[in-house]
Design a protein around this motif. Sequence first.
Motif, PDB file in Angstrom:
ATOM      1  N   ALA A  47       4.644  -7.123  -2.269  1.00 52.86           N
ATOM      2  CA  ALA A  47       3.508  -6.982  -1.356  1.00 52.86           C
ATOM      3  C   ALA A  47       2.272  -6.545  -2.128  1.00 52.86           C
ATOM      4  O   ALA A  47       2.367  -5.777  -3.099  1.00 52.86           O
ATOM      5  N   PHE A  48       1.128  -7.034  -1.670  1.00 48.97           N
ATOM      6  CA  PHE A  48      -0.156  -6.718  -2.296  1.00 48.97           C
ATOM      7  C   PHE A  48      -1.128  -6.272  -1.222  1.00 48.97           C
ATOM      8  O   PHE A  48      -1.297  -6.956  -0.207  1.00 48.97           O
ATOM      9  N   SER A  83      -2.509  -5.972   4.123  1.00 50.41           N
ATOM     10  CA  SER A  83      -1.349  -6.103   3.253  1.00 50.41           C
ATOM     11  C   SER A  83      -0.807  -7.512   3.368  1.00 50.41           C
ATOM     12  O   SER A  83      -0.693  -8.064   4.471  1.00 50.41           O
ATOM     13  N   LEU A  84      -0.475  -8.105   2.217  1.00 50.65           N
ATOM     14  CA  LEU A  84       0.090  -9.447   2.151  1.00 50.65           C
ATOM     15  C   LEU A  84       1.426  -9.379   1.422  1.00 50.65           C
ATOM     16  O   LEU A  84       1.572  -8.619   0.455  1.00 50.65           O
ATOM     17  N   ILE A 118       4.649   0.310  -6.919  1.00 46.11           N
ATOM     18  CA  ILE A 118       4.445   0.278  -8.366  1.00 46.11           C
ATOM     19  C   ILE A 118       3.056   0.790  -8.721  1.00 46.11           C
ATOM     20  O   ILE A 118       2.869   1.546  -9.676  1.00 46.11           O
ATOM     21  N   THR A 119       2.068   0.356  -7.966  1.00 44.44           N
ATOM     22  CA  THR A 119       0.680   0.821  -8.086  1.00 44.44           C
ATOM     23  C   THR A 119       0.175   1.062  -6.665  1.00 44.44           C
ATOM     24  O   THR A 119       0.857   0.742  -5.693  1.00 44.44           O
ATOM     25  N   PRO A 120      -1.026   1.613  -6.505  1.00 48.75           N
ATOM     26  CA  PRO A 120      -1.549   1.799  -5.140  1.00 48.75           C
ATOM     27  C   PRO A 120      -1.690   0.494  -4.358  1.00 48.75           C
ATOM     28  O   PRO A 120      -1.778   0.528  -3.131  1.00 48.75           O
ATOM     29  N   LYS A 121      -1.666  -0.647  -5.042  1.00 45.71           N
ATOM     30  CA  LYS A 121      -1.854  -1.923  -4.354  1.00 45.71           C
ATOM     31  C   LYS A 121      -0.619  -2.824  -4.355  1.00 45.71           C
ATOM     32  O   LYS A 121      -0.537  -3.748  -3.545  1.00 45.71           O
ATOM     33  N   GLY A 165       0.785  -1.221   0.000  1.00 48.80           N
ATOM     34  CA  GLY A 165       0.000   0.000   0.000  1.00 48.80           C
ATOM     35  C   GLY A 165       0.818   1.272   0.000  1.00 48.80           C
ATOM     36  O   GLY A 165       0.245   2.377   0.038  1.00 48.80           O
ATOM     37  N   MET A 166       2.136   1.188  -0.065  1.00 48.22           N
ATOM     38  CA  MET A 166       2.950   2.400  -0.044  1.00 48.22           C
ATOM     39  C   MET A 166       2.912   3.096  -1.400  1.00 48.22           C
ATOM     40  O   MET A 166       2.637   2.479  -2.433  1.00 48.22           O
ATOM     41  N   THR A 167       3.162   4.387  -1.394  1.00 51.69           N
ATOM     42  CA  THR A 167       3.288   5.163  -2.620  1.00 51.69           C
ATOM     43  C   THR A 167       4.695   5.750  -2.671  1.00 51.69           C
ATOM     44  O   THR A 167       5.275   6.102  -1.644  1.00 51.69           O
TER      45      THR A 167
END
Length: 433
Positions: free
Chosen positions: A170-171, A178-179, A125-128, A64-66
Amino acid sequence: MKTIVFRGAMLAVAPTALMAASAAHAGAFYLQEQSVRAAGRAFSGEVADTGAASLWWNPAAIGGMTGGDSSFGISAILPKGKVTNTNTLIRRPTNAAPVAVGGDQVSKDPINNGYLPSGSIAYGITPKIALGLAISSPYSFTTNYDSTSWVRYTADKTMLRTFDIQPSIAFAPTENISLGVALNAEHSKASLSNFLPNLSALQPDGHQTLKGNGWDFGWTAGAQFRSGPITIGGSYKSSVKHVLNGDVITAGLLGPLAAQNGTISTTATFRTPWQATFGARFKATDKLTLNGQIVRFGWNKFDAIRLGAPINAALPENYKNTWSFAGGLDYAVNEKWTLRSGIQYDQTPTRDGNRDARVPDGNRWNFAAGTSYNLTPGFTIDAAANYLTVKNASIDRTTAAYAGTAVQTPILVNGELRKASVLVFALGGRLRF
């Protein structure tokens, strides 16, 4: 007969040294200094914290990081202690009864000071989805005993270096969950040696060195749940099966033993422990965050060291599973300055009756203090200090040179680790981009 005698000589090497770390910063041979921020609170909230600095403990930390985040640091590990003889005996074939092993009766500070770097980087890479990479050295140490020490037949010089490269992904399916999963690629390099008794006490000692290295692999998986002031995290880091390819070099044996001098290629196989970690962070006020973490170490994986051809022997280690408990806090003095502190209790996996001078390890308490300061909006400097007290422990693992032969030479070890402690000073930083 040559193989049998050589196998006995290897037993005198006490091959535990392939992985033993003695009075390092965590139980047995594990070094936990993979983050300066973590060291400041006695490693009490890492599995539940976020950012690249927590990647070693939980790949879900970056979910979830940006943007980008990185962490780097170096820790100076300064151990102290005495390895003292109580009544160690040796029984040579030429003796009717065991006699005192002789030598210097106290070995002071045999564990070398160490400097341990660590680093990690991650990017959303993306918001998720986020990718990360951590580089660490979780099992590294050096010990040196004098050639005149009472432990010379079970320990001389020992060096272990491991380099762990951990790519992670991570997703974050929701903003609360977060996984993460990671691969652990580890390179190990080891060198250990000890002296070998010749048949007569009037003859100088022989010497034996084992060297080896190899690449091996494991994995890590973790998850975090984030809701308001509470973050909960859990992770599992697998055991890694290490296979070291190298040589055994023997020199200085005299008389009937002289045929054993030379170099023989072999392998040594052992496993590092698995780790199951659970922890939580609770933001009690705008300034105060409380941290707690429990780790279960699967040290029973280090049950034996298995030596390949031409030795073909399994050497029992009998390590036991252990617990580590830690609690700590972060206190934000203001927007730029944060203080930390923590306490950790860590059990030793070594057992009475199976502990030798290569692993003078005991249960320990870790008292920590740390701080962070935001020099700029994107850069934070971290500092930490730890003081560890290590409980006195017996050194009492009996070995035998040339076991199973007519010249078997038992060494009846009877000593103690006394007044052991460790100081650790760490400095590093975190950069956001």
